[in-house]
Scaffold this motif. Structure first.
Motif, PDB file in Angstrom:
ATOM      1  N   PHE A   1       0.740  -1.004   0.049  1.00 46.92           N
ATOM      2  CA  PHE A   1      -0.154  -0.101  -0.046  1.00 46.92           C
ATOM      3  C   PHE A   1       0.808   1.196   0.091  1.00 46.92           C
ATOM      4  O   PHE A   1       2.062   1.170   0.232  1.00 46.92           O
ATOM      5  CB  PHE A   1      -0.624   0.103   1.378  1.00 46.92           C
ATOM      6  CG  PHE A   1      -1.983  -1.173   1.249  1.00 46.92           C
ATOM      7  CD1 PHE A   1      -3.177  -0.499   0.853  1.00 46.92           C
ATOM      8  CD2 PHE A   1      -2.072  -2.401   1.647  1.00 46.92           C
ATOM      9  CE1 PHE A   1      -4.451  -1.439   0.782  1.00 46.92           C
ATOM     10  CE2 PHE A   1      -2.888  -3.180   1.604  1.00 46.92           C
ATOM     11  CZ  PHE A   1      -4.181  -2.731   1.082  1.00 46.92           C
ATOM     12  N   MET A   2       0.204   2.505  -0.346  1.00 49.95           N
ATOM     13  CA  MET A   2       0.946   3.810  -0.346  1.00 49.95           C
ATOM     14  C   MET A   2       1.021   4.340   1.103  1.00 49.95           C
ATOM     15  O   MET A   2      -0.245   4.299   1.493  1.00 49.95           O
ATOM     16  CB  MET A   2       0.425   4.587  -1.349  1.00 49.95           C
ATOM     17  CG  MET A   2       0.652   4.231  -2.746  1.00 49.95           C
ATOM     18  SD  MET A   2      -0.111   5.266  -3.960  1.00 49.95           S
ATOM     19  CE  MET A   2       1.001   6.545  -3.992  1.00 49.95           C
ATOM     20  N   LEU A   3       2.046   4.391   1.800  1.00 49.25           N
ATOM     21  CA  LEU A   3       2.039   5.319   3.146  1.00 49.25           C
ATOM     22  C   LEU A   3       2.485   6.604   2.849  1.00 49.25           C
ATOM     23  O   LEU A   3       3.418   7.008   2.186  1.00 49.25           O
ATOM     24  CB  LEU A   3       3.175   4.637   3.893  1.00 49.25           C
ATOM     25  CG  LEU A   3       3.471   5.145   5.418  1.00 49.25           C
ATOM     26  CD1 LEU A   3       2.321   4.745   6.302  1.00 49.25           C
ATOM     27  CD2 LEU A   3       4.561   4.475   5.889  1.00 49.25           C
TER      28      LEU A   3
ATOM     29  N   THR B   1       7.692  -1.831  -7.854  1.00 49.63           N
ATOM     30  CA  THR B   1       6.285  -1.590  -7.808  1.00 49.63           C
ATOM     31  C   THR B   1       6.158  -0.189  -8.282  1.00 49.63           C
ATOM     32  O   THR B   1       5.480   0.237  -8.857  1.00 49.63           O
ATOM     33  CB  THR B   1       5.704  -2.055  -6.426  1.00 49.63           C
ATOM     34  OG1 THR B   1       5.780  -3.387  -6.262  1.00 49.63           O
ATOM     35  CG2 THR B   1       4.038  -1.632  -6.654  1.00 49.63           C
ATOM     36  N   ALA B   2       6.917   0.552  -7.494  1.00 52.35           N
ATOM     37  CA  ALA B   2       6.862   2.145  -7.671  1.00 52.35           C
ATOM     38  C   ALA B   2       7.153   2.587  -9.134  1.00 52.35           C
ATOM     39  O   ALA B   2       6.522   3.301  -9.802  1.00 52.35           O
ATOM     40  CB  ALA B   2       7.878   2.842  -6.898  1.00 52.35           C
TER      41      ALA B   2
ATOM     42  N   ASP C   1       7.150  12.138  -0.910  1.00 49.77           N
ATOM     43  CA  ASP C   1       5.744  12.141  -0.456  1.00 49.77           C
ATOM     44  C   ASP C   1       4.994  10.646  -0.315  1.00 49.77           C
ATOM     45  O   ASP C   1       3.744  10.839   0.258  1.00 49.77           O
ATOM     46  CB  ASP C   1       5.229  12.746  -1.946  1.00 49.77           C
ATOM     47  CG  ASP C   1       5.810  14.152  -1.973  1.00 49.77           C
ATOM     48  OD1 ASP C   1       5.433  15.205  -1.199  1.00 49.77           O
ATOM     49  OD2 ASP C   1       6.370  14.436  -3.096  1.00 49.77           O
ATOM     50  N   THR C   2       5.551   9.822  -0.698  1.00 50.87           N
ATOM     51  CA  THR C   2       4.807   8.531  -0.544  1.00 50.87           C
ATOM     52  C   THR C   2       6.011   7.223  -0.208  1.00 50.87           C
ATOM     53  O   THR C   2       7.187   7.362  -0.909  1.00 50.87           O
ATOM     54  CB  THR C   2       3.879   7.961  -1.577  1.00 50.87           C
ATOM     55  OG1 THR C   2       3.252   6.889  -1.061  1.00 50.87           O
ATOM     56  CG2 THR C   2       4.644   7.643  -3.125  1.00 50.87           C
ATOM     57  N   VAL C   3       5.591   6.298   0.345  1.00 51.73           N
ATOM     58  CA  VAL C   3       6.650   4.988   0.686  1.00 51.73           C
ATOM     59  C   VAL C   3       5.675   4.012   0.111  1.00 51.73           C
ATOM     60  O   VAL C   3       4.696   3.976   0.914  1.00 51.73           O
ATOM     61  CB  VAL C   3       7.277   5.078   1.823  1.00 51.73           C
ATOM     62  CG1 VAL C   3       8.003   3.714   2.225  1.00 51.73           C
ATOM     63  CG2 VAL C   3       8.204   6.116   2.129  1.00 51.73           C
ATOM     64  N   LEU C   4       6.025   2.733  -0.420  1.00 52.81           N
ATOM     65  CA  LEU C   4       5.318   1.850  -0.653  1.00 52.81           C
ATOM     66  C   LEU C   4       5.755   0.568   0.640  1.00 52.81           C
ATOM     67  O   LEU C   4       7.047   0.446   0.859  1.00 52.81           O
ATOM     68  CB  LEU C   4       5.394   1.079  -1.945  1.00 52.81           C
ATOM     69  CG  LEU C   4       5.068   1.927  -3.088  1.00 52.81           C
ATOM     70  CD1 LEU C   4       5.243   1.434  -4.365  1.00 52.81           C
ATOM     71  CD2 LEU C   4       3.736   2.810  -2.926  1.00 52.81           C
TER      72      LEU C   4
END
Length: 265
Positions: free
Chosen positions: A122-124, A157-158, A191-194
């Motif tokens: 998921f995106m954190l 995935t990113a 801005d995000t971490v998977l």
């Protein structure tokens, strides 16, 4: 049905099964020393407890139980993620564990155990994030940066599920550890971490609203322990994983680390 309730129902069902169902003839390794390497950077699978300074987590509990049932003496060592697979392949360590996704290209270098856990990514993001709400809108948000460790499943995935398939994309900022990516997220450097959903939930619960998970799952991955090619430990460990699944031990560990344990508390 809540995650907590489903765990408890699963454990109750297992408790009602006949003991003979769980019986397993496991080999006795007669106190053999087995060197297990990990990164201590992927809570709640393995990490250093900030209160005690001790290395703890789901994988430590599972590996200690495997060692107990097979009667081997485990010695833990640490290395970075980017060195781990090659080091295990070279025979520097007997087993590697750090939430390693079972992938065909990695099987060229190391042998994998059977899966001991299935996870979804998921995106954190920060708790006040409103500029994007899922992978599609993040991909369209051209200023958005994603933090990742090179060579990991979240990195790929990113690249291929969120961005444009270019592994050199400047929107990906690389870090040595998963913890460093989360810290960069908190400070606004990315801005995000998977992340695996269960690990991400741990960070969210401990953040007091500073972090949240957004969007749906971006992929399913199976985790396995790694061994040097041809290792005689693979079959015994696989037999023990099967026994731990059958008798409810792995479900109990899931409840302990993904339901009951609260990061940072």
């Amino acid at each position: 049905m809540s995650l907590r309730r489903s765990f408890l129902l699963g454990l109750t069902a297992l408790a009602m099964m006949p003991f003979a169902t769980f019986a397993a003839d496991l080999p006795n390794l007669a106190g053999k020393k087995v060197i297990v390497v990990t990164e201590n950077a992927y809570p709640p699978l393995q990490f250093v407890d900030p209160k005690s300074g001790k290395a703890i987590g789901w994988e430590y509990d599972a590996m200690n139980e495997i060692a107990k049932r097979l009667n081997f003496n485990v010695e833990y060592q640490n290395t970075s993620w980017d060195a781990m697979i090659q080091a295990v392949s070279d025979g520097q360590y007997n087993i590697g564990m750090t939430g390693i996704t079972i992938k065909e290209d990695r099987k060229q270098k190391v042998d994998f155990s059977d899966p001991y856990m299935r996870s979804q990514q998921f995106m954190l993001v920060r708790g006040d994030e409103k500029r994007f709400t899922d992978a599609k809108t993040f991909g369209a948000f051209k200023d958005g940066l994603v933090g990742a460790q090179p060579g990991t499943t979240p990195f790929y995935t990113a690249v291929y599920e969120v961005l444009d398939g270019n592994e050199q994309n400047q929107r990906i900022k690389l870090f040595e550890t998963f913890g460093a990516t989360v810290q960069a997220l908190k400070t606004g450097d990315v801005d995000t971490v998977l992340t695996d959903g269960t690990a991400g939930k741990g960070y969210v619960d401990a953040s007091g609203g500073a972090l949240k998970l957004i969007g749906g799952p971006l992929g399913v991955e199976d985790f396995g322990f790694i061994f040097p090619k041809g290792s005689d430990l693979v079959a015994p460990v696989n037999a023990t994983i099967a026994a731990l699944k059958a008798d409810g031990t792995l479900e109990a560990l899931n409840k302990k680390w993904f339901v009951d344990y609260k990061m940072g508390q």
